[in-house]
Scaffold this motif. Structure first.
Motif, short mmCIF file in Angstrom:
data_model
loop_
_atom_site.label_atom_id
_atom_site.label_comp_id
_atom_site.label_asym_id
_atom_site.label_seq_id
_atom_site.Cartn_x
_atom_site.Cartn_y
_atom_site.Cartn_z
N HIS A 98 38.41 34.98 39.20
CA HIS A 98 37.82 34.06 40.31
C HIS A 98 38.95 33.59 41.11
O HIS A 98 40.20 33.29 40.72
CB HIS A 98 37.04 33.19 39.65
CG HIS A 98 37.73 32.16 38.90
ND1 HIS A 98 38.17 32.10 37.65
CD2 HIS A 98 38.05 31.02 39.31
CE1 HIS A 98 38.74 31.08 37.27
NE2 HIS A 98 38.85 30.23 38.18
N GLU A 99 38.74 33.08 42.36
CA GLU A 99 39.32 32.39 43.14
C GLU A 99 38.68 31.14 43.54
O GLU A 99 37.31 31.30 43.97
CB GLU A 99 39.88 33.14 44.27
CG GLU A 99 40.87 34.35 44.16
CD GLU A 99 41.21 35.25 45.32
OE1 GLU A 99 40.75 34.73 46.55
OE2 GLU A 99 41.86 36.16 45.22
N ILE A 100 39.16 29.83 43.53
CA ILE A 100 38.44 28.80 43.98
C ILE A 100 38.84 28.63 45.61
O ILE A 100 39.92 28.24 45.54
CB ILE A 100 38.72 27.64 43.08
CG1 ILE A 100 38.30 27.84 41.44
CG2 ILE A 100 37.93 26.35 43.73
CD1 ILE A 100 38.71 26.60 40.70
N LYS A 101 37.57 28.61 46.30
CA LYS A 101 38.02 28.46 47.70
C LYS A 101 37.90 26.94 47.89
O LYS A 101 38.80 26.38 48.60
CB LYS A 101 36.95 29.20 48.53
CG LYS A 101 37.23 30.73 48.40
CD LYS A 101 35.95 31.36 49.37
CE LYS A 101 35.85 32.95 49.30
NZ LYS A 101 34.95 33.30 50.19
N THR A 102 36.97 26.22 47.50
CA THR A 102 36.39 25.03 47.57
C THR A 102 35.91 24.28 46.29
O THR A 102 35.13 24.96 46.15
CB THR A 102 35.74 24.86 48.80
OG1 THR A 102 36.09 25.30 49.90
CG2 THR A 102 35.47 23.31 49.06
N ASP A 136 32.83 26.85 45.62
CA ASP A 136 32.63 27.80 46.35
C ASP A 136 33.69 28.93 45.90
O ASP A 136 35.08 28.89 45.95
CB ASP A 136 33.03 27.76 47.78
CG ASP A 136 33.03 28.99 48.76
OD1 ASP A 136 32.37 29.95 48.29
OD2 ASP A 136 33.32 29.00 50.01
N LEU A 137 33.17 30.00 44.98
CA LEU A 137 34.27 30.68 44.42
C LEU A 137 34.02 32.49 44.83
O LEU A 137 33.16 32.79 45.50
CB LEU A 137 33.69 30.82 43.11
CG LEU A 137 33.69 29.75 42.23
CD1 LEU A 137 32.81 29.74 40.78
CD2 LEU A 137 34.86 29.08 41.98
N ARG A 138 35.15 33.10 44.53
CA ARG A 138 35.31 34.30 45.34
C ARG A 138 35.30 35.07 43.86
O ARG A 138 36.37 34.86 42.93
CB ARG A 138 36.35 34.69 46.10
CG ARG A 138 36.29 36.56 46.31
CD ARG A 138 35.31 36.81 47.41
NE ARG A 138 35.60 37.74 47.87
CZ ARG A 138 34.50 38.59 48.34
NH1 ARG A 138 33.49 38.24 48.66
NH2 ARG A 138 34.59 39.98 48.65
N ASP A 173 31.03 36.55 46.84
CA ASP A 173 31.37 35.10 46.84
C ASP A 173 30.06 34.70 46.03
O ASP A 173 28.78 34.90 46.05
CB ASP A 173 31.00 34.64 48.11
CG ASP A 173 32.20 34.91 49.00
OD1 ASP A 173 33.26 35.18 48.66
OD2 ASP A 173 32.08 35.55 50.27
#
Length: 148
Positions: A72-76, A87-89, A104
Protein backbone atom coordinates in the motif's frame (compact mmCIF):
# COMPACT_ATOMS: atom_id res chain seq x y z
CA UNK A 1 -0.73 14.27 20.88
CA UNK A 2 -3.32 11.44 20.81
CA UNK A 3 -3.78 12.05 17.09
CA UNK A 4 -0.11 11.33 16.43
CA UNK A 5 -0.26 8.13 18.50
CA UNK A 6 -3.43 6.93 16.76
CA UNK A 7 -1.97 7.58 13.31
CA UNK A 8 1.07 5.52 14.33
CA UNK A 9 -1.21 2.70 15.49
CA UNK A 10 -2.95 2.63 12.11
CA UNK A 11 0.40 2.76 10.26
CA UNK A 12 1.65 -0.22 12.29
CA UNK A 13 -1.55 -2.13 11.50
CA UNK A 14 -1.13 -1.42 7.78
CA UNK A 15 2.54 -2.47 7.83
CA UNK A 16 1.77 -5.72 9.64
CA UNK A 17 -1.10 -6.42 7.23
CA UNK A 18 1.13 -5.88 4.19
CA UNK A 19 3.67 -8.28 5.72
CA UNK A 20 0.95 -10.89 6.24
CA UNK A 21 1.56 -10.91 10.00
CA UNK A 22 -2.05 -11.25 11.13
CA UNK A 23 -1.07 -11.90 14.75
CA UNK A 24 0.57 -8.47 14.82
CA UNK A 25 -2.37 -6.91 12.98
CA UNK A 26 -4.88 -8.33 15.44
CA UNK A 27 -2.75 -7.23 18.39
CA UNK A 28 -3.68 -3.69 17.34
CA UNK A 29 -7.40 -4.54 17.35
CA UNK A 30 -10.09 -4.89 20.00
CA UNK A 31 -11.65 -8.31 20.59
CA UNK A 32 -14.90 -7.12 18.99
CA UNK A 33 -13.25 -5.56 15.92
CA UNK A 34 -15.74 -4.83 13.15
CA UNK A 35 -14.50 -4.69 9.57
CA UNK A 36 -16.85 -3.58 6.82
CA UNK A 37 -15.98 -3.40 3.11
CA UNK A 38 -19.11 -3.21 0.94
CA UNK A 39 -18.57 -5.13 -2.28
CA UNK A 40 -20.29 -7.79 -4.39
CA UNK A 41 -19.54 -10.85 -2.27
CA UNK A 42 -20.17 -13.24 -5.18
CA UNK A 43 -16.93 -11.91 -6.65
CA UNK A 44 -15.23 -10.87 -3.40
CA UNK A 45 -16.35 -13.41 -0.77
CA UNK A 46 -13.59 -12.15 1.50
CA UNK A 47 -15.22 -8.73 1.81
CA UNK A 48 -18.49 -7.64 3.39
CA UNK A 49 -18.98 -7.37 7.14
CA UNK A 50 -16.92 -9.28 9.69
CA UNK A 51 -17.08 -9.02 13.47
CA UNK A 52 -14.54 -10.32 15.97
CA UNK A 53 -10.90 -11.25 15.61
CA UNK A 54 -11.60 -14.76 14.29
CA UNK A 55 -13.83 -13.55 11.43
CA UNK A 56 -11.49 -10.70 10.55
CA UNK A 57 -8.48 -13.05 10.52
CA UNK A 58 -10.39 -15.47 8.29
CA UNK A 59 -11.20 -12.63 5.87
CA UNK A 60 -7.57 -11.52 5.69
CA UNK A 61 -6.35 -15.10 5.25
CA UNK A 62 -8.84 -15.61 2.40
CA UNK A 63 -7.54 -12.42 0.79
CA UNK A 64 -3.97 -13.76 1.05
CA UNK A 65 -5.04 -17.04 -0.54
CA UNK A 66 -6.19 -15.10 -3.63
CA UNK A 67 -3.62 -12.29 -3.76
CA UNK A 68 0.09 -12.05 -3.01
CA UNK A 69 2.56 -9.22 -2.64
CA UNK A 70 0.09 -6.97 -0.90
CA UNK A 71 1.38 -3.45 -0.52
CA UNK A 72 0.00 0.00 0.00
CA UNK A 73 0.89 3.65 -0.33
CA UNK A 74 -0.52 6.13 2.12
CA UNK A 75 -1.56 9.19 0.13
CA UNK A 76 -3.13 11.05 3.04
CA UNK A 77 -3.86 10.26 6.65
CA UNK A 78 -5.78 12.51 8.98
CA UNK A 79 -6.82 12.03 12.56
CA UNK A 80 -9.24 13.64 14.92
CA UNK A 81 -9.30 12.12 18.38
CA UNK A 82 -10.05 8.41 18.08
CA UNK A 83 -10.96 8.61 14.37
CA UNK A 84 -8.34 8.06 11.66
CA UNK A 85 -9.02 8.36 7.93
CA UNK A 86 -6.58 7.14 5.31
CA UNK A 87 -6.52 7.59 1.55
CA UNK A 88 -4.63 4.53 0.34
CA UNK A 89 -3.45 3.10 -2.96
CA UNK A 90 -3.51 -0.70 -2.75
CA UNK A 91 -1.51 -3.09 -4.93
CA UNK A 92 -2.20 -6.83 -5.06
CA UNK A 93 -0.78 -9.56 -7.27
CA UNK A 94 -3.30 -12.22 -8.29
CA UNK A 95 -2.01 -15.66 -7.39
CA UNK A 96 -3.61 -17.42 -10.37
CA UNK A 97 -1.90 -15.37 -13.10
CA UNK A 98 0.44 -12.81 -11.46
CA UNK A 99 -1.58 -9.83 -12.77
CA UNK A 100 -1.44 -6.71 -10.65
CA UNK A 101 -4.65 -5.22 -9.27
CA UNK A 102 -4.41 -1.66 -8.01
CA UNK A 103 -7.11 0.52 -6.56
CA UNK A 104 -7.74 3.47 -4.29
CA UNK A 105 -9.23 2.80 -0.90
CA UNK A 106 -10.67 5.17 1.66
CA UNK A 107 -10.31 3.53 5.06
CA UNK A 108 -11.82 4.84 8.27
CA UNK A 109 -10.56 3.54 11.60
CA UNK A 110 -12.16 3.97 15.01
CA UNK A 111 -10.02 3.39 18.06
CA UNK A 112 -11.17 2.52 21.56
CA UNK A 113 -8.80 2.24 24.52
CA UNK A 114 -5.80 2.36 22.16
CA UNK A 115 -7.02 -0.46 19.92
CA UNK A 116 -8.73 -0.39 16.55
CA UNK A 117 -12.35 -1.34 17.07
CA UNK A 118 -13.83 -0.56 13.66
CA UNK A 119 -12.57 -0.44 10.08
CA UNK A 120 -14.78 0.76 7.26
CA UNK A 121 -13.45 0.68 3.70
CA UNK A 122 -14.83 2.37 0.63
CA UNK A 123 -13.56 1.57 -2.85
CA UNK A 124 -14.65 1.79 -6.48
CA UNK A 125 -15.94 -1.76 -6.75
CA UNK A 126 -16.87 -1.35 -10.44
CA UNK A 127 -13.22 -0.71 -11.30
CA UNK A 128 -12.08 -3.46 -8.95
CA UNK A 129 -14.46 -6.01 -10.52
CA UNK A 130 -13.15 -5.11 -13.99
CA UNK A 131 -9.57 -5.64 -12.87
CA UNK A 132 -10.25 -8.92 -11.10
CA UNK A 133 -12.37 -10.33 -13.94
CA UNK A 134 -10.02 -8.77 -16.52
CA UNK A 135 -12.78 -7.38 -18.71
CA UNK A 136 -14.18 -3.98 -19.64
CA UNK A 137 -17.67 -4.05 -18.15
CA UNK A 138 -18.52 -0.65 -19.61
CA UNK A 139 -17.79 -1.94 -23.10
CA UNK A 140 -19.99 -5.00 -22.48
CA UNK A 141 -22.83 -2.83 -21.24
CA UNK A 142 -22.61 -0.48 -24.23
CA UNK A 143 -22.45 -3.41 -26.64
CA UNK A 144 -25.54 -4.86 -25.01
CA UNK A 145 -23.89 -8.18 -24.21
CA UNK A 146 -24.25 -7.87 -20.47
CA UNK A 147 -27.42 -9.14 -18.84
CA UNK A 148 -29.68 -6.60 -17.17
Amino acid sequence: MIEHINKQRVRKLLEAHAAGDFDAVLAHCSEDIEHFAPAPIDIFPHLGRRVGKAEVRQMWEMTRSRYADVRHEIKTMICEGDQVAADLRIFLRKRDNDRIVQYDLAAFYTLRDGRISRIREIMDTFDLVQQVLECDLGRLLIAGTARP
